[in-house]
Write a protein that holds these residues in place. Structure first.
Motif, PDB file in Angstrom:
ATOM      1  N   TRP A 150     -18.852   7.176 -11.547  1.00 29.53           N
ATOM      2  CA  TRP A 150     -18.807   7.213 -10.211  1.00 29.53           C
ATOM      3  C   TRP A 150     -19.812   6.505  -9.420  1.00 29.53           C
ATOM      4  O   TRP A 150     -19.289   5.872  -8.198  1.00 29.53           O
ATOM      5  N   GLN A 151     -21.029   6.423  -9.796  1.00 27.35           N
ATOM      6  CA  GLN A 151     -21.914   5.573  -9.025  1.00 27.35           C
ATOM      7  C   GLN A 151     -21.407   4.119  -9.141  1.00 27.35           C
ATOM      8  O   GLN A 151     -21.678   3.323  -8.084  1.00 27.35           O
ATOM      9  N   THR A 152     -20.893   3.695 -10.272  1.00 24.84           N
ATOM     10  CA  THR A 152     -20.595   2.296 -10.188  1.00 24.84           C
ATOM     11  C   THR A 152     -19.329   2.210  -9.373  1.00 24.84           C
ATOM     12  O   THR A 152     -18.931   1.020  -8.910  1.00 24.84           O
ATOM     13  N   PHE A 153     -18.365   3.236  -9.409  1.00 27.34           N
ATOM     14  CA  PHE A 153     -17.227   3.027  -8.381  1.00 27.34           C
ATOM     15  C   PHE A 153     -17.865   3.086  -6.874  1.00 27.34           C
ATOM     16  O   PHE A 153     -17.038   2.199  -6.213  1.00 27.34           O
ATOM     17  N   GLU A 154     -18.659   3.595  -6.649  1.00 26.01           N
ATOM     18  CA  GLU A 154     -19.105   3.437  -5.298  1.00 26.01           C
ATOM     19  C   GLU A 154     -19.737   2.106  -4.918  1.00 26.01           C
ATOM     20  O   GLU A 154     -19.586   1.760  -3.905  1.00 26.01           O
ATOM     21  N   ALA A 155     -20.375   1.755  -5.930  1.00 32.83           N
ATOM     22  CA  ALA A 155     -20.777   0.402  -5.659  1.00 32.83           C
ATOM     23  C   ALA A 155     -19.791  -0.848  -5.635  1.00 32.83           C
ATOM     24  O   ALA A 155     -19.776  -1.767  -4.998  1.00 32.83           O
ATOM     25  N   TYR A 156     -18.842  -0.596  -6.532  1.00 28.25           N
ATOM     26  CA  TYR A 156     -17.455  -1.415  -6.476  1.00 28.25           C
ATOM     27  C   TYR A 156     -16.743  -1.446  -4.988  1.00 28.25           C
ATOM     28  O   TYR A 156     -16.364  -2.345  -4.838  1.00 28.25           O
ATOM     29  N   GLN A 157     -16.810  -0.331  -4.467  1.00 29.58           N
ATOM     30  CA  GLN A 157     -16.286  -0.224  -3.178  1.00 29.58           C
ATOM     31  C   GLN A 157     -17.265  -0.879  -2.151  1.00 29.58           C
ATOM     32  O   GLN A 157     -16.638  -1.590  -1.156  1.00 29.58           O
ATOM     33  N   ARG A 158     -18.501  -0.910  -2.255  1.00 31.94           N
ATOM     34  CA  ARG A 158     -19.058  -1.564  -1.187  1.00 31.94           C
ATOM     35  C   ARG A 158     -19.301  -3.198  -1.507  1.00 31.94           C
ATOM     36  O   ARG A 158     -19.150  -3.666  -0.423  1.00 31.94           O
ATOM     37  N   SER A 159     -19.482  -3.357  -2.731  1.00 34.22           N
ATOM     38  CA  SER A 159     -19.642  -4.844  -2.865  1.00 34.22           C
ATOM     39  C   SER A 159     -18.146  -5.765  -3.073  1.00 34.22           C
ATOM     40  O   SER A 159     -18.330  -6.706  -2.456  1.00 34.22           O
ATOM     41  N   SER A 160     -17.437  -5.029  -3.785  1.00 30.65           N
ATOM     42  CA  SER A 160     -15.993  -5.878  -3.900  1.00 30.65           C
ATOM     43  C   SER A 160     -15.163  -5.642  -2.653  1.00 30.65           C
ATOM     44  O   SER A 160     -14.144  -6.552  -2.548  1.00 30.65           O
ATOM     45  N   LEU A 161     -14.865  -4.343  -2.326  1.00 32.49           N
ATOM     46  CA  LEU A 161     -13.800  -4.023  -1.435  1.00 32.49           C
ATOM     47  C   LEU A 161     -14.353  -3.999   0.044  1.00 32.49           C
ATOM     48  O   LEU A 161     -13.483  -3.663   0.827  1.00 32.49           O
ATOM     49  N   GLY A 162     -15.601  -4.382   0.458  1.00 32.68           N
ATOM     50  CA  GLY A 162     -16.042  -4.446   1.715  1.00 32.68           C
ATOM     51  C   GLY A 162     -15.997  -2.935   2.641  1.00 32.68           C
ATOM     52  O   GLY A 162     -15.278  -2.828   3.396  1.00 32.68           O
ATOM     53  N   ALA A 163     -16.331  -1.782   2.010  1.00 26.27           N
ATOM     54  CA  ALA A 163     -16.090  -0.390   2.445  1.00 26.27           C
ATOM     55  C   ALA A 163     -16.823  -0.574   3.485  1.00 26.27           C
ATOM     56  O   ALA A 163     -16.416   0.553   4.640  1.00 26.27           O
ATOM     57  N   ASP A 164     -17.690  -1.346   4.133  1.00 30.01           N
ATOM     58  CA  ASP A 164     -18.389  -1.289   5.360  1.00 30.01           C
ATOM     59  C   ASP A 164     -17.484  -2.068   6.685  1.00 30.01           C
ATOM     60  O   ASP A 164     -17.948  -2.103   7.849  1.00 30.01           O
ATOM     61  N   ARG A 165     -16.603  -2.574   6.305  1.00 30.85           N
ATOM     62  CA  ARG A 165     -15.726  -3.336   7.231  1.00 30.85           C
ATOM     63  C   ARG A 165     -14.268  -2.753   7.222  1.00 30.85           C
ATOM     64  O   ARG A 165     -13.758  -2.048   6.493  1.00 30.85           O
ATOM     65  N   ASP A 166     -13.653  -2.984   8.515  1.00 27.14           N
ATOM     66  CA  ASP A 166     -12.433  -2.473   8.594  1.00 27.14           C
ATOM     67  C   ASP A 166     -11.294  -3.001   7.470  1.00 27.14           C
ATOM     68  O   ASP A 166     -11.080  -4.337   7.281  1.00 27.14           O
ATOM     69  N   ALA A 167     -10.325  -2.215   7.131  1.00 26.04           N
ATOM     70  CA  ALA A 167      -9.397  -2.391   5.977  1.00 26.04           C
ATOM     71  C   ALA A 167      -8.399  -3.645   6.503  1.00 26.04           C
ATOM     72  O   ALA A 167      -8.060  -4.550   5.861  1.00 26.04           O
ATOM     73  N   ALA A 168      -8.017  -3.554   7.760  1.00 27.73           N
ATOM     74  CA  ALA A 168      -7.033  -4.387   8.259  1.00 27.73           C
ATOM     75  C   ALA A 168      -7.862  -5.880   8.235  1.00 27.73           C
ATOM     76  O   ALA A 168      -7.106  -6.984   8.091  1.00 27.73           O
ATOM     77  N   ASP A 169      -9.087  -5.964   8.553  1.00 32.54           N
ATOM     78  CA  ASP A 169      -9.699  -7.298   8.798  1.00 32.54           C
ATOM     79  C   ASP A 169      -9.767  -7.818   7.339  1.00 32.54           C
ATOM     80  O   ASP A 169      -9.519  -8.967   6.956  1.00 32.54           O
ATOM     81  N   ILE A 170     -10.073  -6.922   6.392  1.00 31.21           N
ATOM     82  CA  ILE A 170      -9.971  -7.583   5.056  1.00 31.21           C
ATOM     83  C   ILE A 170      -8.857  -7.962   4.524  1.00 31.21           C
ATOM     84  O   ILE A 170      -8.563  -9.038   3.872  1.00 31.21           O
TER      85      ILE A 170
END
Length: 239
Positions: A150-170
Motif C-alpha cells: 500500500w505504501q508503494t501504491f501511495e507513492a505511485y499516486q504522488r509521483s506518477s499520477l500527480g495526486a497533488d494536481r487537478d485530474a483535469a489538468d493532468i
C-alpha cells in the motif's frame, strides 16, 4: 532440434534487458496470460505492437473472435452471472496499421479505440489513464491491498499520477503532449476499468517491441504494469 523434446525455450517472450526488470520488479513474470484470455477479455489493450502482421495466429484466431462475438458462449460458460458482450480493443500506436483496420472491420469502429499518439508519449498517456481511473475510483482497492504494498501504491499516486494536481489538468496536459483528445483518454480509462454489471471489467494488456526497444523501456513497461496492478488485471482469466 526442438522437435520431440519435452521442453524448449523460444523467442516469443520479452528480450532480456531492462523491460524484463520493469515487470519483474513489480513481481510479474514475462507473458502472464494464456491465448484463451484474449477470447475472454472485455477489453484488449495493445501498446507498441502490430499483432496482425507479427502474431497473426494469435490475433486472428483468438483476439478477433472475441471482437466479433464468436466467443460469447465461451464467456457465458466461463463467467456465469457476469454481463457478457463482445470484446473491445484499445490500440496505442503512432501509425494506423492493418491491425487497427482489421479490428475495426471485426468489431465496428465504435468498439476500437486507436490512440494515435506522438512517438514517445506512451508513459504520459498511461499515467493520465491511470489518474482518470483513480479519480473516478475505478481502481481495484481489494486487489491493491491484498497483492501489493500500500505504501508503494501511495507513492505511485504522488509521483506518477500527480495526486497533488487537478485530474483535469493532468489529462489536458497528457492529451496535448500526445496529440490526442482528452475524451479519448477518458474513454480508454472507462474501457479498461469502468464498472459493469456482475463483476469488474477484465482487461488484457499487451506490449511489444514498440516499447521494448525504446529509450525508456523500463519506464514504458512499468507504466503499463502499474496500470494492470492498479485495476486488478493480473492473475485472473481474461487479463
Amino acid at each position: 532440434d526442438g522437435v520431440g523434446t519435452r521442453t524448449a525455450s523460444i523467442h516469443n517472450r520479452p528480450a532480456y534487458n531492462s523491460e524484463v526488470h520493469a515487470a519483474g520488479d513489480a513481481g510479474l513474470a514475462p507473458l502472464t496470460n494464456a491465448y484463451v484470455d484474449a477470447q475472454l477479455a472485455d477489453t484488449i489493450m495493445i501498446v507498441g505492437a502490430n499483432p496482425y502482421e507479427t502474431q497473426t495466429n494469435y490475433f486472428l484466431n483468438h483476439m478477433i473472435p472475441n471482437l466479433n462475438g464468436d466467443t460469447l458462449d465461451l464467456k457465458r460458460l466461463t463467467f456465469p452471472g457476469e454481463q457478457i458482450q463482445p470484446g473491445r480493443m484499445i490500440i496505442v500506436d503512432p501509425r494506423r496499421t492493418i491491425t487497427v483496420a482489421t479490428a475495426e472491420a471485426a468489431a465496428g469502429k465504435e468498439n476500437v479505440l486507436h490512440l494515435q499518439i506522438e512517438p514517445g508519449a506512451d508513459i504520459v498517456v498511461m499515467n493520465a489513464i491511470a489518474r482518470t481511473i483513480l479519480e473516478r475510483r475505478w481502481h481495484d482497492i481489494a486487489f491493491i491491498k491484498e497483492r501489493t504494498e500500500w505504501q508503494t501504491f501511495e507513492a505511485y499516486q504522488r509521483s506518477s499520477l500527480g495526486a497533488d494536481r487537478d485530474a483535469a489538468d493532468i489529462v489536458a496536459e497528457a492529451a496535448s503532449i500526445a496529440g490526442i483528445s482528452e475524451a479519448a483518454i477518458r474513454k480508454a480509462a472507462e474501457w479498461i476499468a469502468g464498472p459493469r454489471e456482475g463483476g469488474r471489467r477484465r482487461t488484457l494488456m499487451h506490449y511489444e517491441k514498440g516499447l521494448i526497444w525504446g529509450l525508456k523501456n523500463y519506464e514504458n513497461v512499468a507504466a503499463i504494469v502499474d496500470l494492470a496492478l492498479m485495476t486488478g488485471n493480473v492473475g485472473k482469466r481474461g487479463s
